[in-house]
Design a protein around this motif. Structure first.
Motif, mmCIF file in Angstrom:
data_model
loop_
_atom_site.group_PDB
_atom_site.id
_atom_site.type_symbol
_atom_site.label_atom_id
_atom_site.label_comp_id
_atom_site.label_asym_id
_atom_site.label_seq_id
_atom_site.Cartn_x
_atom_site.Cartn_y
_atom_site.Cartn_z
ATOM 1 N N LEU A 117 -2.663 -7.640 -7.685
ATOM 2 C CA LEU A 117 -1.955 -7.232 -6.617
ATOM 3 C C LEU A 117 -2.639 -6.922 -5.349
ATOM 4 C CD1 LEU A 117 0.790 -7.547 -5.171
ATOM 5 C CD2 LEU A 117 1.547 -5.355 -5.992
ATOM 6 N N THR A 118 -3.343 -5.767 -5.543
ATOM 7 C CA THR A 118 -4.157 -5.213 -4.240
ATOM 8 C C THR A 118 -5.317 -6.187 -4.174
ATOM 9 O OG1 THR A 118 -5.290 -3.669 -5.634
ATOM 10 C CG2 THR A 118 -3.544 -2.994 -4.558
ATOM 11 N N THR A 119 -5.965 -6.824 -5.033
ATOM 12 C CA THR A 119 -7.140 -7.843 -4.889
ATOM 13 C C THR A 119 -6.453 -8.960 -4.183
ATOM 14 O OG1 THR A 119 -8.194 -7.322 -6.849
ATOM 15 C CG2 THR A 119 -8.673 -9.141 -5.950
ATOM 16 N N ARG A 120 -5.214 -9.546 -4.604
ATOM 17 C CA ARG A 120 -4.733 -10.767 -3.938
ATOM 18 C C ARG A 120 -4.458 -10.541 -2.589
ATOM 19 N NH1 ARG A 120 -0.327 -10.746 -7.002
ATOM 20 N NH2 ARG A 120 -1.469 -11.759 -8.622
ATOM 21 N N LEU A 121 -3.966 -9.326 -2.240
ATOM 22 C CA LEU A 121 -3.557 -9.168 -0.912
ATOM 23 C C LEU A 121 -4.609 -8.828 0.180
ATOM 24 C CD1 LEU A 121 -0.227 -6.858 -1.415
ATOM 25 C CD2 LEU A 121 -0.278 -9.340 -0.579
ATOM 26 N N MET A 122 -5.896 -8.251 -0.628
ATOM 27 C CA MET A 122 -6.877 -8.017 0.202
ATOM 28 C C MET A 122 -7.457 -9.479 0.599
ATOM 29 S SD MET A 122 -8.666 -4.578 -1.307
ATOM 30 C CE MET A 122 -10.160 -5.512 -1.728
ATOM 31 N N GLN A 123 -7.459 -10.387 -0.314
ATOM 32 C CA GLN A 123 -7.897 -11.658 -0.010
ATOM 33 C C GLN A 123 -7.224 -12.210 1.085
ATOM 34 O OE1 GLN A 123 -11.171 -12.906 -1.555
ATOM 35 N NE2 GLN A 123 -11.283 -10.925 -2.088
ATOM 36 N N ALA A 132 0.821 -1.262 0.059
ATOM 37 C CA ALA A 132 0.042 -0.037 -0.031
ATOM 38 C C ALA A 132 0.767 1.422 0.000
ATOM 39 C CB ALA A 132 -0.660 0.064 1.301
ATOM 40 N N ALA A 133 1.706 1.068 0.885
ATOM 41 C CA ALA A 133 2.837 2.399 0.960
ATOM 42 C C ALA A 133 3.486 2.669 -0.581
ATOM 43 C CB ALA A 133 3.849 2.225 2.094
ATOM 44 N N TYR A 134 3.886 1.466 -1.024
ATOM 45 C CA TYR A 134 4.672 1.492 -2.364
ATOM 46 C C TYR A 134 3.772 2.060 -3.509
ATOM 47 C CZ TYR A 134 6.582 0.293 -6.660
ATOM 48 O OH TYR A 134 7.158 0.261 -8.150
ATOM 49 N N LEU A 135 2.501 1.653 -3.442
ATOM 50 C CA LEU A 135 1.587 1.786 -4.463
ATOM 51 C C LEU A 135 1.290 3.429 -4.297
ATOM 52 C CD1 LEU A 135 -0.572 -1.209 -4.992
ATOM 53 C CD2 LEU A 135 1.507 -0.348 -6.547
ATOM 54 N N GLU A 136 1.147 3.731 -3.256
ATOM 55 C CA GLU A 136 0.591 5.140 -3.086
ATOM 56 C C GLU A 136 1.685 6.137 -2.990
ATOM 57 O OE1 GLU A 136 -0.996 5.304 0.976
ATOM 58 O OE2 GLU A 136 -2.815 4.015 0.414
ATOM 59 N N GLY A 176 5.629 3.705 -6.269
ATOM 60 C CA GLY A 176 5.067 3.127 -7.198
ATOM 61 C C GLY A 176 4.155 4.212 -8.172
ATOM 62 N N ARG A 177 3.661 5.256 -7.661
ATOM 63 C CA ARG A 177 3.032 5.940 -8.425
ATOM 64 C C ARG A 177 3.686 7.105 -9.495
ATOM 65 N NH1 ARG A 177 -1.374 9.043 -5.108
ATOM 66 N NH2 ARG A 177 -2.588 7.123 -5.621
ATOM 67 N N GLU A 178 4.880 7.314 -8.755
ATOM 68 C CA GLU A 178 6.033 7.989 -9.301
ATOM 69 C C GLU A 178 6.727 7.213 -10.561
ATOM 70 O OE1 GLU A 178 6.360 11.392 -9.300
ATOM 71 O OE2 GLU A 178 4.668 11.195 -8.107
ATOM 72 N N GLU A 179 6.997 6.023 -10.448
ATOM 73 C CA GLU A 179 7.441 5.354 -11.148
ATOM 74 C C GLU A 179 6.552 4.661 -12.228
ATOM 75 O OE1 GLU A 179 8.915 1.624 -8.820
ATOM 76 O OE2 GLU A 179 10.906 2.628 -8.469
ATOM 77 N N ARG A 195 3.638 3.348 -22.628
ATOM 78 C CA ARG A 195 2.158 3.122 -22.628
ATOM 79 C C ARG A 195 1.793 1.534 -22.441
ATOM 80 N NH1 ARG A 195 -1.301 4.598 -27.855
ATOM 81 N NH2 ARG A 195 -3.308 3.867 -27.067
ATOM 82 N N VAL A 196 2.362 0.750 -23.125
ATOM 83 C CA VAL A 196 2.222 -0.526 -23.053
ATOM 84 C C VAL A 196 2.555 -1.300 -21.404
ATOM 85 C CG1 VAL A 196 2.648 -2.960 -23.549
ATOM 86 C CG2 VAL A 196 2.159 -1.443 -25.156
ATOM 87 N N ALA A 197 3.617 -0.620 -20.982
ATOM 88 C CA ALA A 197 4.361 -1.156 -19.707
ATOM 89 C C ALA A 197 3.225 -0.477 -18.661
ATOM 90 C CB ALA A 197 5.494 -0.573 -19.503
ATOM 91 N N ALA A 198 2.746 0.558 -18.926
ATOM 92 C CA ALA A 198 1.947 1.442 -17.918
ATOM 93 C C ALA A 198 0.419 0.649 -17.842
ATOM 94 C CB ALA A 198 1.688 2.809 -18.189
ATOM 95 N N THR A 199 -0.037 0.123 -18.946
ATOM 96 C CA THR A 199 -1.194 -0.641 -18.928
ATOM 97 C C THR A 199 -1.054 -1.912 -17.941
ATOM 98 O OG1 THR A 199 -1.858 0.668 -21.015
ATOM 99 C CG2 THR A 199 -3.029 -1.739 -20.332
ATOM 100 N N LEU A 200 0.106 -2.600 -18.502
ATOM 101 C CA LEU A 200 0.585 -3.658 -17.564
ATOM 102 C C LEU A 200 0.596 -3.404 -15.912
ATOM 103 C CD1 LEU A 200 1.308 -6.832 -17.358
ATOM 104 C CD2 LEU A 200 3.466 -6.081 -18.115
ATOM 105 N N TYR A 201 1.100 -2.285 -15.732
ATOM 106 C CA TYR A 201 1.404 -2.030 -14.293
ATOM 107 C C TYR A 201 0.079 -1.699 -13.828
ATOM 108 C CZ TYR A 201 2.976 0.699 -10.335
ATOM 109 O OH TYR A 201 3.104 0.963 -9.100
ATOM 110 N N ALA A 202 -0.916 -0.956 -14.531
ATOM 111 C CA ALA A 202 -2.202 -0.845 -13.900
ATOM 112 C C ALA A 202 -3.102 -2.173 -13.696
ATOM 113 C CB ALA A 202 -2.897 0.217 -14.797
#
Length: 172
Positions: free
Chosen positions: A67-73, A38-42, A45-48, A54-61
């Motif tokens: 990742l967040t869904t997996r960790l919430m579960q 959570a800290a990284y993505l906020e 990670g947001r800056e990176e 474009r393609v890598a940004a879509t994959l990242y999103a």
């Protein structure tokens, strides 16, 4: 849908192992991974992500949502186990809530285009979350958590085949 025998296996694990030092370690590591991600993505990670093509940004999103869904579960599973052990929830309540948890959130294949363009810290978080998910799934399927934090499966060829079928057909 999970049958009654599956519930009995999970609850037996919960009542025997959730208080163990090995579970405490797994719980701590899992929740720390949630916080670290959570800290990284906020922040970092947001800056990176802004620097990606474009393609890598879509994959990242897409991958960050997985990742967040997996960790919430995973956090939900860990919290349920702890709540049962502490007496905050009954076995019936845990069974009911556990049916809502999915421990099968996959990730993109590392061979997919632009995977190597993703930030190293991000791919490390993905790898660690997948490792935690595999560990929790093994335990949830009846494996034992060992004192060193590792886990051992109880060989059950029928259960192995059922799990393969569930994975193949996307069943819960």
């Amino acid at each position: 849908m999970t049958n009654n025998a599956d519930h009995q296996n999970t609850i037996q694990f919960s009542s025997r192992k959730a208080a163990s030092p090995a579970f405490t370690k797994l719980y701590s590591e899992g929740m720390a991974l949630v916080e670290e991600t959570a800290a990284y993505l906020e922040t970092e990670g947001r800056e990176e992500a802004k620097k990606l093509k474009r393609v890598a940004a879509t994959l990242y999103a897409a991958e960050s949502m997985r990742l967040t869904t997996r960790l919430m579960q995973l956090a939900s599973w860990l919290l349920l186990q702890r709540a049962l052990n502490s007496g905050e929830m009954s076995e019936e309540q845990v069974r009911s809530e556990k049916d809502k948890i999915r421990l099968d959130t996959n990730s993109s294949n590392k061979d997919v285009a632009s995977w190597n363009e993703l930030p190293e810290k991000f791919t490390d978080l993905v790898r660690r979350s997948l490792s935690l998910q595999a560990q929790v799934r093994t335990i949830d399927d009846g494996g034992d958590l060992l004192e060193d934090g590792a886990y051992a499966t109880q060989e059950n060829p029928v259960l192995n085949q059922v799990n393969l079928l569930k994975t193949a057909f996307g069943a819960k």
